[in-house]
Design a protein around this motif. Structure first.
Motif, mmCIF file in Angstrom:
data_model
loop_
_atom_site.group_PDB
_atom_site.id
_atom_site.type_symbol
_atom_site.label_atom_id
_atom_site.label_comp_id
_atom_site.label_asym_id
_atom_site.label_seq_id
_atom_site.Cartn_x
_atom_site.Cartn_y
_atom_site.Cartn_z
ATOM 1 N N LEU A 21 -18.432 -55.547 -41.255
ATOM 2 C CA LEU A 21 -18.202 -54.468 -40.280
ATOM 3 C C LEU A 21 -19.378 -54.339 -39.316
ATOM 4 O O LEU A 21 -19.183 -54.098 -38.124
ATOM 5 N N ALA A 22 -20.593 -54.518 -39.823
ATOM 6 C CA ALA A 22 -21.769 -54.462 -38.946
ATOM 7 C C ALA A 22 -21.719 -55.593 -37.923
ATOM 8 O O ALA A 22 -22.004 -55.382 -36.728
ATOM 9 N N GLN A 23 -21.335 -56.780 -38.354
ATOM 10 C CA GLN A 23 -21.190 -57.908 -37.437
ATOM 11 C C GLN A 23 -20.130 -57.598 -36.390
ATOM 12 O O GLN A 23 -20.326 -57.838 -35.206
ATOM 13 N N ALA A 24 -19.005 -57.054 -36.839
ATOM 14 C CA ALA A 24 -17.910 -56.745 -35.912
ATOM 15 C C ALA A 24 -18.347 -55.703 -34.885
ATOM 16 O O ALA A 24 -18.084 -55.858 -33.687
ATOM 17 N N ARG A 25 -19.013 -54.666 -35.331
ATOM 18 C CA ARG A 25 -19.457 -53.616 -34.393
ATOM 19 C C ARG A 25 -20.457 -54.162 -33.387
ATOM 20 O O ARG A 25 -20.471 -53.748 -32.230
ATOM 21 N N LEU A 101 -11.061 -62.385 -32.222
ATOM 22 C CA LEU A 101 -12.034 -62.872 -33.194
ATOM 23 C C LEU A 101 -11.619 -62.432 -34.588
ATOM 24 O O LEU A 101 -11.147 -61.315 -34.779
ATOM 25 N N ILE A 102 -11.814 -63.329 -35.557
ATOM 26 C CA ILE A 102 -11.631 -63.013 -36.974
ATOM 27 C C ILE A 102 -12.989 -63.203 -37.632
ATOM 28 O O ILE A 102 -13.638 -64.236 -37.437
ATOM 29 N N ILE A 103 -13.428 -62.209 -38.400
ATOM 30 C CA ILE A 103 -14.673 -62.341 -39.157
ATOM 31 C C ILE A 103 -14.297 -62.395 -40.635
ATOM 32 O O ILE A 103 -13.910 -61.386 -41.220
ATOM 33 N N VAL A 104 -14.377 -63.600 -41.217
ATOM 34 C CA VAL A 104 -14.030 -63.791 -42.625
ATOM 35 C C VAL A 104 -15.295 -63.914 -43.452
ATOM 36 O O VAL A 104 -16.333 -64.337 -42.960
ATOM 37 N N GLY A 105 -15.184 -63.546 -44.706
ATOM 38 C CA GLY A 105 -16.288 -63.726 -45.635
ATOM 39 C C GLY A 105 -16.062 -64.983 -46.440
ATOM 40 O O GLY A 105 -14.934 -65.436 -46.611
ATOM 41 N N SER A 106 -17.145 -65.550 -46.910
ATOM 42 C CA SER A 106 -17.041 -66.720 -47.768
ATOM 43 C C SER A 106 -18.098 -66.619 -48.851
ATOM 44 O O SER A 106 -19.260 -66.351 -48.578
ATOM 45 N N HIS A 107 -17.662 -66.822 -50.079
ATOM 46 C CA HIS A 107 -18.595 -66.823 -51.206
ATOM 47 C C HIS A 107 -19.310 -68.167 -51.243
ATOM 48 O O HIS A 107 -19.125 -69.001 -50.372
ATOM 49 N N ARG A 108 -20.095 -68.398 -52.225
ATOM 50 C CA ARG A 108 -20.779 -69.681 -52.395
ATOM 51 C C ARG A 108 -19.888 -70.556 -53.282
ATOM 52 O O ARG A 108 -19.969 -70.524 -54.497
ATOM 53 N N PRO A 109 -18.995 -71.341 -52.661
ATOM 54 C CA PRO A 109 -18.028 -72.106 -53.449
ATOM 55 C C PRO A 109 -18.631 -73.365 -54.067
ATOM 56 O O PRO A 109 -19.720 -73.794 -53.704
ATOM 57 N N GLY A 110 -17.849 -73.940 -54.952
ATOM 58 C CA GLY A 110 -18.223 -75.224 -55.541
ATOM 59 C C GLY A 110 -17.812 -76.351 -54.613
ATOM 60 O O GLY A 110 -17.299 -76.134 -53.515
ATOM 61 N N ILE A 111 -17.988 -77.557 -55.056
ATOM 62 C CA ILE A 111 -17.702 -78.725 -54.233
ATOM 63 C C ILE A 111 -16.217 -78.824 -53.876
ATOM 64 O O ILE A 111 -15.850 -79.395 -52.863
ATOM 65 N N ARG A 112 -15.365 -78.217 -54.699
ATOM 66 C CA ARG A 112 -13.929 -78.301 -54.454
ATOM 67 C C ARG A 112 -13.552 -77.793 -53.067
ATOM 68 O O ARG A 112 -12.698 -78.340 -52.397
ATOM 69 N N ASP A 113 -14.190 -76.720 -52.640
ATOM 70 C CA ASP A 113 -13.883 -76.156 -51.338
ATOM 71 C C ASP A 113 -14.912 -76.549 -50.279
ATOM 72 O O ASP A 113 -14.935 -76.003 -49.191
#
Length: 139
Positions: A21-25, A101-113
């Protein structure tokens, strides 16, 4: 600056919501709008035969309430809850609502993603508008 920004959120990653939300604002045009979307996945038919589940509209009100509690009172934020596959529904919602604009979050994935989470990667591939990927602040 963007006039309409979509911020998809997952309730199990609620720690990313304030950062997104801070990024979006910070990127929102004066008078612009932020749309917060949560997509609830449907229970497949073959699974629903074996479990008791409530209809999606029961969960929608509960999820909307949780989002309002997390986000607080904000005039520039509209909350939406959808159903389906998030990687498909998020870009479609953005297109249907004229988001730039879309602001998506991403976790720290494994090699699969590889370097993005699966929902973030699907959103990036399918979106007709710009997509910004936000990772959690390092602890």
């Amino acid at each position: 600056m963007y006039s309409k920004i979509l911020v998809p959120v997952e309730l199990d990653h609620e720690d990313l919501i304030p950062q997104k939300l801070a990024q979006a604002r910070g990127m929102l045009s004066p008078g612009g709008e932020i749309l917060v979307l949560t997509v609830l996945e449907s229970v497949p038919g073959y699974v629903s035969e074996f479990v008791t589940h409530k209809p999606p509209n029961h969960l929608t009100a509960e999820v909307e309430g949780k989002l309002k509690a997390l986000i607080g009172e904000a005039d520039d934020v509209a909350i939406h809850v959808g159903t389906g596959k998030p990687g498909v529904e998020i870009p479609q919602f953005a297109e249907d609502h004229g988001c730039s604009l879309i602001i998506v979050g991403s976790h720290r994935p494994g090699i699969r993603d590889y370097f993005l989470g699966s929902t973030a990667a699907r959103t990036v591939r399918r979106a007709a508008c710009s997509v910004m990927v936000v990772r959690p602040d390092p602890a």
